[in-house]
Write an enzyme that holds these catalytic residues in place. Sequence first.
Site, PDB file in Angstrom:
ATOM      1  N   LYS A  78       0.842  -1.205   0.000  1.00 32.65           N
ATOM      2  CA  LYS A  78       0.000   0.000   0.000  1.00 32.65           C
ATOM      3  C   LYS A  78       0.873   1.251   0.000  1.00 32.65           C
ATOM      4  O   LYS A  78       0.638   2.186  -0.761  1.00 32.65           O
ATOM      5  CB  LYS A  78      -0.904   0.006   1.231  1.00 32.65           C
ATOM      6  CG  LYS A  78      -1.597   1.333   1.450  1.00 32.65           C
ATOM      7  CD  LYS A  78      -2.476   1.344   2.681  1.00 32.65           C
ATOM      8  CE  LYS A  78      -1.782   1.799   3.941  1.00 32.65           C
ATOM      9  NZ  LYS A  78      -1.570   3.242   4.064  1.00 32.65           N
ATOM     10  N   ASN A  79       1.887   1.265   0.868  1.00 34.42           N
ATOM     11  CA  ASN A  79       2.666   2.491   1.049  1.00 34.42           C
ATOM     12  C   ASN A  79       3.595   2.799  -0.118  1.00 34.42           C
ATOM     13  O   ASN A  79       4.194   3.874  -0.160  1.00 34.42           O
ATOM     14  CB  ASN A  79       3.466   2.431   2.355  1.00 34.42           C
ATOM     15  CG  ASN A  79       2.575   2.643   3.564  1.00 34.42           C
ATOM     16  OD1 ASN A  79       1.383   2.924   3.421  1.00 34.42           O
ATOM     17  ND2 ASN A  79       3.154   2.502   4.757  1.00 34.42           N
ATOM     18  N   ARG A  84      -4.519  10.725   4.393  1.00 35.09           N
ATOM     19  CA  ARG A  84      -3.412  11.625   4.580  1.00 35.09           C
ATOM     20  C   ARG A  84      -2.435  11.675   3.405  1.00 35.09           C
ATOM     21  O   ARG A  84      -1.975  12.749   3.003  1.00 35.09           O
ATOM     22  CB  ARG A  84      -2.657  11.143   5.819  1.00 35.09           C
ATOM     23  CG  ARG A  84      -2.067  12.189   6.639  1.00 35.09           C
ATOM     24  CD  ARG A  84      -1.195  11.562   7.698  1.00 35.09           C
ATOM     25  NE  ARG A  84       0.160  12.008   7.454  1.00 35.09           N
ATOM     26  CZ  ARG A  84       0.601  13.206   7.765  1.00 35.09           C
ATOM     27  NH1 ARG A  84      -0.181  14.057   8.368  1.00 35.09           N
ATOM     28  NH2 ARG A  84       1.826  13.555   7.484  1.00 35.09           N
ATOM     29  N   ILE A 132       8.139   6.682  16.871  1.00 31.80           N
ATOM     30  CA  ILE A 132       7.814   7.402  15.628  1.00 31.80           C
ATOM     31  C   ILE A 132       6.561   8.271  15.796  1.00 31.80           C
ATOM     32  O   ILE A 132       6.556   9.436  15.421  1.00 31.80           O
ATOM     33  CB  ILE A 132       7.596   6.427  14.442  1.00 31.80           C
ATOM     34  CG1 ILE A 132       8.773   5.453  14.319  1.00 31.80           C
ATOM     35  CG2 ILE A 132       7.367   7.182  13.138  1.00 31.80           C
ATOM     36  CD1 ILE A 132      10.070   6.050  13.880  1.00 31.80           C
ATOM     37  N   ASP A 160       4.718   0.408  11.988  1.00 31.12           N
ATOM     38  CA  ASP A 160       3.505  -0.211  11.434  1.00 31.12           C
ATOM     39  C   ASP A 160       3.351  -1.679  11.844  1.00 31.12           C
ATOM     40  O   ASP A 160       2.347  -2.308  11.511  1.00 31.12           O
ATOM     41  CB  ASP A 160       3.496  -0.097   9.902  1.00 31.12           C
ATOM     42  CG  ASP A 160       3.168   1.316   9.441  1.00 31.12           C
ATOM     43  OD1 ASP A 160       2.775   2.140  10.279  1.00 31.12           O
ATOM     44  OD2 ASP A 160       3.306   1.590   8.236  1.00 31.12           O
ATOM     45  N   CYS A 202      -5.288   8.609   9.668  1.00 29.71           N
ATOM     46  CA  CYS A 202      -5.304   7.811  10.896  1.00 29.71           C
ATOM     47  C   CYS A 202      -5.233   8.706  12.124  1.00 29.71           C
ATOM     48  O   CYS A 202      -4.495   9.691  12.149  1.00 29.71           O
ATOM     49  CB  CYS A 202      -4.092   6.891  10.946  1.00 29.71           C
ATOM     50  SG  CYS A 202      -4.348   5.311  10.184  1.00 29.71           S
ATOM     51  N   ARG A 232      -8.749  -0.514   4.399  1.00 29.97           N
ATOM     52  CA  ARG A 232      -7.861   0.503   3.834  1.00 29.97           C
ATOM     53  C   ARG A 232      -6.518  -0.099   3.474  1.00 29.97           C
ATOM     54  O   ARG A 232      -5.868   0.357   2.538  1.00 29.97           O
ATOM     55  CB  ARG A 232      -7.620   1.631   4.853  1.00 29.97           C
ATOM     56  CG  ARG A 232      -8.831   2.535   5.062  1.00 29.97           C
ATOM     57  CD  ARG A 232      -8.443   3.718   5.919  1.00 29.97           C
ATOM     58  NE  ARG A 232      -7.129   4.183   5.531  1.00 29.97           N
ATOM     59  CZ  ARG A 232      -6.209   4.657   6.351  1.00 29.97           C
ATOM     60  NH1 ARG A 232      -6.471   4.777   7.629  1.00 29.97           N
ATOM     61  NH2 ARG A 232      -5.032   5.037   5.906  1.00 29.97           N
ATOM     62  N   ARG A 237      -0.111  14.634  13.188  1.00 32.12           N
ATOM     63  CA  ARG A 237       0.789  14.277  12.093  1.00 32.12           C
ATOM     64  C   ARG A 237       0.925  15.508  11.207  1.00 32.12           C
ATOM     65  O   ARG A 237       0.195  15.675  10.236  1.00 32.12           O
ATOM     66  CB  ARG A 237       0.252  13.077  11.330  1.00 32.12           C
ATOM     67  CG  ARG A 237       0.306  11.818  12.157  1.00 32.12           C
ATOM     68  CD  ARG A 237      -0.309  10.651  11.444  1.00 32.12           C
ATOM     69  NE  ARG A 237       0.583  10.038  10.469  1.00 32.12           N
ATOM     70  CZ  ARG A 237       0.256   8.942   9.786  1.00 32.12           C
ATOM     71  NH1 ARG A 237      -0.903   8.388   9.952  1.00 32.12           N
ATOM     72  NH2 ARG A 237       1.109   8.429   8.936  1.00 32.12           N
ATOM     73  N   PRO A 238       1.859  16.371  11.536  1.00 32.52           N
ATOM     74  CA  PRO A 238       1.958  17.640  10.820  1.00 32.52           C
ATOM     75  C   PRO A 238       2.524  17.479   9.404  1.00 32.52           C
ATOM     76  O   PRO A 238       2.985  16.404   9.038  1.00 32.52           O
ATOM     77  CB  PRO A 238       2.913  18.451  11.684  1.00 32.52           C
ATOM     78  CG  PRO A 238       3.713  17.449  12.439  1.00 32.52           C
ATOM     79  CD  PRO A 238       2.862  16.237  12.577  1.00 32.52           C
ATOM     80  N   VAL A 239       2.477  18.581   8.641  1.00 34.67           N
ATOM     81  CA  VAL A 239       3.048  18.563   7.292  1.00 34.67           C
ATOM     82  C   VAL A 239       4.149  19.623   7.152  1.00 34.67           C
ATOM     83  O   VAL A 239       4.534  19.979   6.048  1.00 34.67           O
ATOM     84  CB  VAL A 239       1.969  18.767   6.198  1.00 34.67           C
ATOM     85  CG1 VAL A 239       1.098  17.530   6.074  1.00 34.67           C
ATOM     86  CG2 VAL A 239       1.121  20.000   6.460  1.00 34.67           C
ATOM     87  N   ASP A 240       4.665  20.104   8.298  1.00 36.72           N
ATOM     88  CA  ASP A 240       5.656  21.186   8.237  1.00 36.72           C
ATOM     89  C   ASP A 240       6.907  20.800   7.437  1.00 36.72           C
ATOM     90  O   ASP A 240       7.476  21.621   6.719  1.00 36.72           O
ATOM     91  CB  ASP A 240       6.047  21.624   9.661  1.00 36.72           C
ATOM     92  CG  ASP A 240       6.530  20.473  10.519  1.00 36.72           C
ATOM     93  OD1 ASP A 240       5.951  19.366  10.423  1.00 36.72           O
ATOM     94  OD2 ASP A 240       7.490  20.646  11.290  1.00 36.72           O
ATOM     95  N   LEU A 241       7.303  19.542   7.511  1.00 35.92           N
ATOM     96  CA  LEU A 241       8.532  19.147   6.821  1.00 35.92           C
ATOM     97  C   LEU A 241       8.306  18.992   5.313  1.00 35.92           C
ATOM     98  O   LEU A 241       9.232  19.167   4.514  1.00 35.92           O
ATOM     99  CB  LEU A 241       9.100  17.852   7.421  1.00 35.92           C
ATOM    100  CG  LEU A 241       9.447  17.970   8.917  1.00 35.92           C
ATOM    101  CD1 LEU A 241       9.914  16.636   9.481  1.00 35.92           C
ATOM    102  CD2 LEU A 241      10.519  19.038   9.137  1.00 35.92           C
TER     103      LEU A 241
END
Length: 429
Positions: free
Chosen positions: A22-23, A102, A338, A316, A126, A408, A131-135
Site C-alpha cells: 500500500k505504502n 493523509r 515514531i 507499522d 489515521c 484501507r 501528524r503535521p506537514v511542516d517538513l
Amino acid sequence: MDRIRIVGGRELNGTIPISGAKNATLPLMIASLLTDQTLILDNVPRLADVVQLQRILGNHGVDIMLGGKRPGDDEYKGQTMHLSAARIVDTTAPYELVSKMRASFWVIAPLVARMGEARVSMPGGCAIGTRPVDLLILAMERLGADIEIEGGYVVARASRGLRGGEIAFPKVTVSGTHTAVMAAVLADGTTVIENAAREPEVTDVADCLNKMGAKISGAGTSRIVIEGVPKLNGARHSVVPDRIETGTYAMAVAMTGGDLMLEGARPELLQAALDVLARADVNITSTNRGIRVSRNGAGLKPVEVTTEPFPGFPTDLQAQLMALMTRADGTSRITETIFENRFMHVQELARLGARIHLDGETATIEGVPRLRGAPVMATDLRASVSLVIAALAAQGETMVNRVYHLDRGFERLEDKLARCGAEIERVTS
Ligand code: UD1
C-alpha cells in the site's frame, strides 16, 4: 457497517500470497501526475485507500484504467493499473477528498512541479497523534515554492518552476522524502536530500521515477541526489511486496502456531522484524518462493523492541507485535518512537484479557496464559489488525467492529486467513 467475526484457537497452515505494498502504491500512483504519458503499475493491491486515491487523482484529470483478467490470473494476482495525466485540469485537492486519506496531501509536489501551483487541503487520516506537514512544506520551500495557508488549504506556487536545492530533514520522514523527491525530479538543477527516509517504498518510487527518465541516485540511503530533468516519460513498474502485510501474517502464525509460506515476501524488506520473531523463538526460513514462518507448540519468548525508521523495527508492526507478546512466557517491552498516541489498541487488547501497562512511549506487556474473545473496536489501520491477531488465539468469539480501517490496508484479509484454517468471516449488516 461490516464487522469481522473470529473464533480463536485454530492453527494457521498453508500459503498466503503477499500483495503489493500500500505504502508504495499510493506514491507511485501520485507520481503519474509528473508526466503527460501513461504510467503502468503492476501488482496493485485491491484496497480502499487505492480506490480513494483514484478519486482524488481523477479530480485532477488523471484517467485511470484497471486491466481486465488475463489467462492464468487468479484473484490473488495484483491488478494492473494504467494512469494517464495527459492534461491536469484542476490543481486543487479539496478537503472532502484529502481528509479521508493523509497520503493524498503528497499530490502537492507533482502538481507544483508540473503546473507551477497547487492548492491542497491540510490532511486528516489515521488518528495516531498529530501528524503535521511542516517538513513537507519545508521541502517545497527549499526548492523555491512560495507557500501560504489559506482557509485550511496549503497553497504552493512556483510560477517560474522549482529550482534544485539542499534539503536537510531534522527528522526522518517518509512523507517528507516522497514530497522532496517528487518535487525535485522536474526542478531546474540538482537537489540533495540529507537525512532522507530509507524505507523500501522510497526506493521503489525512485526506481519507478528513474524508469520514467528521472535522475535519482542514493535512494535507500540517507543521502539522495536528484538531477532535475525537463520532462518525464511513461513507464511500467511492478509494486514492491508489502513488508507490513508480510510481518502481520508472520506474527499471526507465531500467535496461533502452524506453518505458513508467505509467498512473494522478501526478507530484506523486514529483517529487523524477522530478527525479533526469531528472538521470540519463531522459526523463519527464507526460500526463493518467499518466507516460511512456523511455530510448534513451544512457548514464545518475551522481547524488548523500539520502533525506528527503516531499517529498524517498523512502527507499522508495533501493534501486531504487542498482540503477539500478550501470550509470551514473561514480560516484554515495546517503545514507540515514531508516532505519539499510537497505543489505541492497548485498551482493546485489554478487553481480550491482555495485561499491558503504559508509561509514556513504552508499553510493558505481561504475558498471560490465555486471551478470551470479546467485542472490540478497530481504531486505526494497524491497531485493527492487531486485534485480529489476538482474536485468532483467543478462546471463543471476537467481533471486530469498524473494519473499514482494515479494508484501507489489507487485501482480502479474512479470505487469506480462512484459507489457512482460521475461523473468520465478514458479517455485513
Ligand atoms: C508513512 C507511512 C506510515 C508509517 C510511517 C512511518 C505511508 C502512506 N504511510 O507515514 O504507514 O507508519 O511512514 O514509517 O507511507 N512528521 C513531522 N512533520 C512532517 C511530517 C512528519 O513532524 O511534516 C513526523 C510525524 O509526525 C512522525 C514522523 O515525522 O512523528 C514520521 O512521519 P512520516 O515518516 O512522515 O510518516 P508518514 O509518511 O505520514
